[in-house]
Design a protein around this motif. Structure first.
Motif, mmCIF file in Angstrom:
data_model
loop_
_atom_site.group_PDB
_atom_site.id
_atom_site.type_symbol
_atom_site.label_atom_id
_atom_site.label_comp_id
_atom_site.label_asym_id
_atom_site.label_seq_id
_atom_site.Cartn_x
_atom_site.Cartn_y
_atom_site.Cartn_z
ATOM 1 N N GLN A 116 57.574 52.407 -21.286
ATOM 2 C CA GLN A 116 56.120 52.410 -22.093
ATOM 3 C C GLN A 116 56.392 50.988 -22.816
ATOM 4 O O GLN A 116 56.172 50.009 -22.795
ATOM 5 N N GLN A 117 57.569 50.447 -23.117
ATOM 6 C CA GLN A 117 58.515 49.649 -24.004
ATOM 7 C C GLN A 117 58.406 48.491 -23.123
ATOM 8 O O GLN A 117 57.893 47.875 -23.598
ATOM 9 N N ASP A 120 54.702 47.151 -22.057
ATOM 10 C CA ASP A 120 54.359 47.153 -23.568
ATOM 11 C C ASP A 120 54.196 45.430 -23.297
ATOM 12 O O ASP A 120 53.520 44.341 -23.840
ATOM 13 N N GLN A 121 55.621 45.601 -23.251
ATOM 14 C CA GLN A 121 55.632 43.817 -23.343
ATOM 15 C C GLN A 121 55.009 42.876 -22.502
ATOM 16 O O GLN A 121 54.598 41.594 -22.173
ATOM 17 N N LEU A 122 54.716 43.588 -20.586
ATOM 18 C CA LEU A 122 53.931 42.933 -19.940
ATOM 19 C C LEU A 122 52.952 42.977 -20.274
ATOM 20 O O LEU A 122 51.779 41.387 -20.132
ATOM 21 N N LYS A 139 43.908 50.682 -14.692
ATOM 22 C CA LYS A 139 44.370 50.465 -13.003
ATOM 23 C C LYS A 139 45.712 49.730 -13.062
ATOM 24 O O LYS A 139 46.269 50.259 -12.972
ATOM 25 N N TYR A 140 45.892 48.443 -14.067
ATOM 26 C CA TYR A 140 46.454 48.351 -14.763
ATOM 27 C C TYR A 140 48.266 48.652 -15.120
ATOM 28 O O TYR A 140 49.255 48.424 -14.862
ATOM 29 N N ILE A 141 47.705 48.898 -16.387
ATOM 30 C CA ILE A 141 48.799 50.096 -16.342
ATOM 31 C C ILE A 141 49.386 51.302 -15.845
ATOM 32 O O ILE A 141 50.372 51.575 -16.067
ATOM 33 N N LYS A 142 48.847 52.354 -15.174
ATOM 34 C CA LYS A 142 49.211 52.925 -14.273
ATOM 35 C C LYS A 142 49.620 51.936 -12.998
ATOM 36 O O LYS A 142 50.618 52.978 -12.763
#
Length: 444
Positions: A116-117, A120-122, A139-142
């Protein structure tokens, strides 16, 4: 209070349990064994730390292959105010929107940042993330979670989960049967506790295990199997308690005609054991003259021959032990055959389920004779042509009511964006009600 504690114990993972590992849409059946390395989705880990946790828990894979329970995520979104654009028309996919390079991401991993960290940086270093629509952001996060999060969920085996697993990984082993088709078959065959059900399947034991699961350990299940022995790999993945196996019986399909004719002999001992003994005696008689002719040589080489005799004695003892083990196995097989034959002789089965890669027509016409009046049966085939032949033959033969041939198709609903590809495999099932002066049979 005691019942509550027992339910809580059943819901917790224990050593030796069969479990299903899940990540995304990928499943894998596994037994929990101490210090056994598990490889799942190109990652290795140990399941020891999962013991004692509830089924359905999600674990994070840390260094050394150790599992740690995943910490509850914050309700606040990681991207702050959750800014989103109205559409994606101004976004250009030129590969320059992400400031972090592959080397930068590897450096973050070396610094100890986890899934997850890193995500978050991405997000923080993406110049187009806030311009995307809310659906595109999710969709990007998934997609990034699937790539960078090292998590695995441990589930309790069930017929639905195992059907999804087999259909996703090895659909040919279960004749491309979907989980909705399996549920339809169990319902149409009226599978319930306390009934007597005949099952003929070549689906790695998935259908057999599903029938046993629905019956809950009460009643009788007779597995009709082709070949030298039953296949029950899928049944083991269910992890049933010991008393579930007491209700399971087996009977070879090749002996059905002799059982119907009344010529099946379940008391005769296997002749292979007698042949083996006679062969061993003949070998000893043949070796005896050779031993007499070489008497002088044995006296000259007494020490060597003494060692040879010891080796021969050990070999003879080993062969006798093997023969005894084989005899015990054959006796156990004979007892199982006699028990299954006794159940079938009553011809009062409550249901019949057929799901096989073989042509179902001859199997169906032979096994229908074991059903009680007004009892359902279900026949599944990967192709519709064999079931059409069964349908025609049953119509000509008579004695069936409510005969149906169904061809179902399944597609998942997705509101925002439909799946661009899905399985084209159809599900053909024949269900009737057979009526022998009121015998009912179902064909789906």
């Amino acid at each position: 209070m005691a019942d509550h504690e027992d339910d809580d114990y059943q819901c917790r993972i224990k050593e030796g349990d069969y479990v299903v590992l899940k990540r995304g849409d990928i499943f894998k059946a596994m037994q929990i064994q101490p210090r056994k390395k598990v490889i799942f989705e190109k990652q290795w880990f140990f399941l020891d730390n999962a013991v004692g946790h509830l089924y359905g828990a999600t674990f994070e894979i840390v260094s050394g292959g150790t599992l740690q329970p995943e910490k509850p995520k914050d309700t606040v979104s990681s991207d702050g105010s959750k800014e989103a654009g109205t559409d994606n028309r101004n976004i250009v996919d030129d590969g320059k929107s992400q400031k972090l390079t592959r080397d930068d991401i590897e450096t973050l991993k070396e610094q100890g940042l986890k899934g997850q960290q890193i995500i978050d940086q991405l997000i923080k270093n993406s110049s187009t993330f806030r311009d995307k629509t809310e659906y595109a952001q999710d969709k990007y996060i998934k997609k990034k979670k699937k790539k960078y999060e090292n998590t695995v969920t441990i589930l309790k085996p069930s017929c639905r989960i195992l059907a999804l697993m087999y259909h996703g990984r090895e659909p040919g082993k279960i004749c491309h049967m979907r989980y909705d088709t399996l549920a339809q078959m169990l319902t149409l065959a009226n599978i319930h506790a306390g009934s007597k059900v005949l099952v003929f399947e070549t689906c790695a034991g998935l259908v057999l295990g599903s029938v046993m699961e629905r019956m809950g350990g009460y009643g009788s299940v007779i597995q009709m199997y082709p070949g030298g022995g039953p296949v029950r790999a899928g049944v083991e993945s269910f992890g049933f308690p010991a008393h579930f196996h007491d209700m399971l019986h087996e009977f070879p399909i090749c002996h059905v005609n002799s059982l119907l004719a009344g010529t099946l002999d379940t008391t005769a001992k296997d002749t292979n054991t007698d042949e083996t003994k006679s062969n061993m005696a003949a070998e000893e008689e043949q070796n005896q003259p050779e031993a007499d002719e070489q008497g002088s040589m044995e006296q000259q080489n007494m020490e060597i021959n003494t060692g040879d005799e010891t080796g021969q004695d050990q070999e003879k003892t080993r062969k006798e032990a093997k023969a005894q083990e084989k005899k015990a196995r054959l006796e156990e097989k004979r007892k199982k055959l006699a028990a299954a034959a006794a159940l079938l002789e009553g011809r009062n089965a409550d249901g019949l389920v057929i799901a096989s890669r073989f042509h179902p027509c001859p199997v169906l016409m032979g096994l229908l004779k074991f059903l009680s009046p007004s009892r359902p049966f279900v026949v599944y085939s990967q192709y519709k042509e064999p079931l059409i032949e069964c349908y025609t033959k049953l119509r000509e033969h008579g004695g069936t009511v409510n005969l149906r041939l169904t061809d179902t198709w399944l597609r998942h609903y997705q509101v925002n964006s439909p799946y661009m590809s899905c399985s084209s495999q159809e599900s053909t099932v024949l269900t009737p009600s057979l009526k022998r002066k009121s015998l009912t049979s179902f064909l789906y």
